[in-house]
Design an enzyme around this catalytic site. Structure first.
Site, short mmCIF file in Angstrom:
data_model
loop_
_atom_site.label_atom_id
_atom_site.label_comp_id
_atom_site.label_asym_id
_atom_site.label_seq_id
_atom_site.Cartn_x
_atom_site.Cartn_y
_atom_site.Cartn_z
CB SER A 87 -4.73 3.38 6.64
OG SER A 87 -5.38 4.46 5.72
CE1 TYR A 128 -7.91 0.19 3.22
CE2 TYR A 128 -8.13 2.23 4.33
CZ TYR A 128 -7.51 1.34 3.57
OH TYR A 128 -6.01 1.40 3.49
N1 LIG Z 1 -2.22 3.13 -1.48
C1 LIG Z 1 -2.71 3.85 -0.29
O1 LIG Z 1 -3.11 5.13 -0.44
C2 LIG Z 1 -2.69 3.23 1.09
C3 LIG Z 1 -3.09 4.17 2.05
C4 LIG Z 1 -3.02 3.63 3.57
C5 LIG Z 1 -2.94 2.20 3.74
N2 LIG Z 1 -2.63 1.40 2.74
C6 LIG Z 1 -2.58 -0.02 2.92
O2 LIG Z 1 -1.16 -0.61 2.30
C7 LIG Z 1 -1.27 -1.72 2.18
C8 LIG Z 1 -0.72 -2.25 0.75
O3 LIG Z 1 -1.56 -1.90 -0.24
P1 LIG Z 1 -1.39 -0.96 -1.27
O4 LIG Z 1 -1.44 0.34 -1.49
O5 LIG Z 1 0.31 -1.26 -1.69
O6 LIG Z 1 -2.18 -1.83 -2.60
P2 LIG Z 1 -1.71 -2.73 -3.67
O7 LIG Z 1 -3.25 -3.33 -4.30
O8 LIG Z 1 -0.75 -2.26 -4.52
O9 LIG Z 1 -1.01 -3.95 -2.89
C9 LIG Z 1 -1.79 -4.78 -2.08
C10 LIG Z 1 -1.34 -6.35 -2.28
O10 LIG Z 1 -2.14 -7.01 -1.38
C11 LIG Z 1 -2.11 -8.33 -2.11
N3 LIG Z 1 -3.41 -8.88 -1.56
C12 LIG Z 1 -4.84 -8.51 -1.58
N4 LIG Z 1 -5.46 -9.37 -0.81
C13 LIG Z 1 -4.86 -10.47 -0.31
C14 LIG Z 1 -4.93 -11.52 0.46
N5 LIG Z 1 -6.15 -11.79 0.97
N6 LIG Z 1 -4.01 -12.41 0.66
C15 LIG Z 1 -2.58 -11.86 0.31
N7 LIG Z 1 -2.37 -10.80 -0.17
C16 LIG Z 1 -3.59 -10.10 -0.64
C17 LIG Z 1 -2.88 -7.81 -3.48
O11 LIG Z 1 -2.33 -9.02 -4.23
C18 LIG Z 1 -1.52 -6.90 -3.61
O12 LIG Z 1 -0.22 -7.40 -4.13
C19 LIG Z 1 -2.70 -2.53 2.35
O13 LIG Z 1 -3.01 -2.74 3.90
C20 LIG Z 1 -3.69 -0.96 2.46
O14 LIG Z 1 -4.79 -0.96 2.90
C21 LIG Z 1 -2.60 2.00 1.48
#
Ligand SMILES: NC(=O)c1ccc[n+]([C@@H]2O[C@H](COP(=O)([O-])OP(=O)(O)OC[C@H]3O[C@@H](n4cnc5c(N)ncnc54)[C@H](O)[C@@H]3O)[C@@H](O)[C@H]2O)c1
Length: 288
Positions: A143, A156
């Site tokens: 991130s 985080y």
């Molecule tokens: N959305 C943003 O702005 C953003 C920015 C930077 C980084 N990220 C990172 O992107 C990645 C994806 O997140 P997203 O934004 O698509 O969110 P999201 O919540 O839409 O998707 C995350 C997925 O991870 C799954 N998950 C959660 N805990 C879990 C576990 N213990 N084991 C297996 N699966 C699990 C959830 O069920 C979900 O399907 C994450 O690592 C998040 O930190 C997101």
């Protein structure tokens, strides 16, 4: 990788947001897909949609923070498709927000267990397999929080700094060992996903709801921070745009993958401040 056609992609956190978009993009490239997620309903929906679109796909329910679930994921992948090639260690949660000293041990553990230990277990499980057949690529989802230190998001930030340095270390080690396995460290800015509803999958959470914070009274710094982040995420990039970048990074073997330029200046400034031994200034996105 020269071609993705006929190879297998494994995506943790693949049932929602960016992970689901990665699955869709890799399926369009002719890959076989293993969707891994802890949330059974969303997993079933994602698998059904991919299958309807013509993909060869399996869904594997598991918790990325458990080493045995990572081992089971590899076994299921080999069983279904013979090998894994592109492994996206993407499962993550937003964690709890608040001043670092006020967060509970459970708050810290939940975030570090999924976001950092999930990637550690994924690397320990999948990299030996990729090395055994020599044809693969690892994508880690870090991130902007792996390069900046916004207040009220300590677990985080710590988890994502960990993922960034782990990815870089892995890259160096694979080169030293003479391996051609590629590594991409994805560092998204704000992306419009379900991340602000991460508490739905928190162990021990009785009723899924909006993420709690262990910070201050309503109207305090933590509350304002959460509101700003929520707005930024609602107005963030579409997951499909990020998936396109990830697809291209795997094809061209690109290590650092940023989704926005607005964070370039705060990240450069941070490095300048470190070199100059000055106190850190507050990170905020900047138009070029
Ligand atoms: N959305 C943003 O702005 C953003 C920015 C930077 C980084 N990220 C990172 O992107 C990645 C994806 O997140 P997203 O934004 O698509 O969110 P999201 O919540 O839409 O998707 C995350 C997925 O991870 C799954 N998950 C959660 N805990 C879990 C576990 N213990 N084991 C297996 N699966 C699990 C959830 O069920 C979900 O399907 C994450 O690592 C998040 O930190 C997101």
């Amino acid at each position: 990788m020269d071609t993705l056609q006929g190879r297998t992609a494994v995506v943790t956190g693949g049932a929602s947001g960016m992970g689901r978009a990665f699955c869709e993009r890799f399926a369009r490239a002719g890959m076989r897909i293993v969707v891994a997620d802890v949330e059974q309903g969303a997993l079933d929906t994602a698998v059904a949609a991919l299958r309807e679109g013509g993909a060869e796909v399996i869904g594997v329910r598991g918790d990325a923070s458990r080493p045995e679930d990572n081992e089971a994921l590899l076994a299921a992948t080999i069983d279904a498709f013979g090998a894994a090639n592109v492994v996206c260690l993407n499962a993550g949660v937003s964690g709890t927000n608040g001043p670092s000293w006020k967060l509970s041990l459970d708050d810290w553990r939940w975030t570090l267990d999924v976001n950092l230990w999930g990637v550690i277990h994924g690397i320990r499980t999948f990299v030996p397999h990729l090395l055994s057949h020599g044809d693969g690529h690892v994508v880690t989802t870090a991130s902007i929080a792996g390069h900046t230190s916004s207040p009220y998001g300590a677990p985080y930030n710590v988890s994502k700094h960990g993922v960034a340095t782990l990815s870089e270390t892995l890259f160096h080690e694979l080169r030293k060992e003479g391996s051609t396995i590629g590594v991409t460290c994805l560092c998204p800015g704000f992306v419009n996903t379900n991340i602000m509803r991460s508490a739905r999958n928190r162990p021990g959470t009785a009723t899924p709801g909006p993420d709690a914070h262990g910070g201050d009274e309503a109207g305090g710094g933590t509350t304002r921070f959460i509101e700003v982040v929520r707005r930024m995420i609602e107005n963030g990039k579409a997951p499909a745009e990020v998936a396109e970048l990830v697809h291209d990074a795997v094809r061209t073997d690109q290590f650092w993958l940023f989704t926005d330029e607005v964070w370039d200046e705060p990240i450069s400034r941070r490095h300048r401040e470190i070199a100059e031994r000055s106190a850190p200034s507050t990170p905020a996105p900047r138009k070029r």
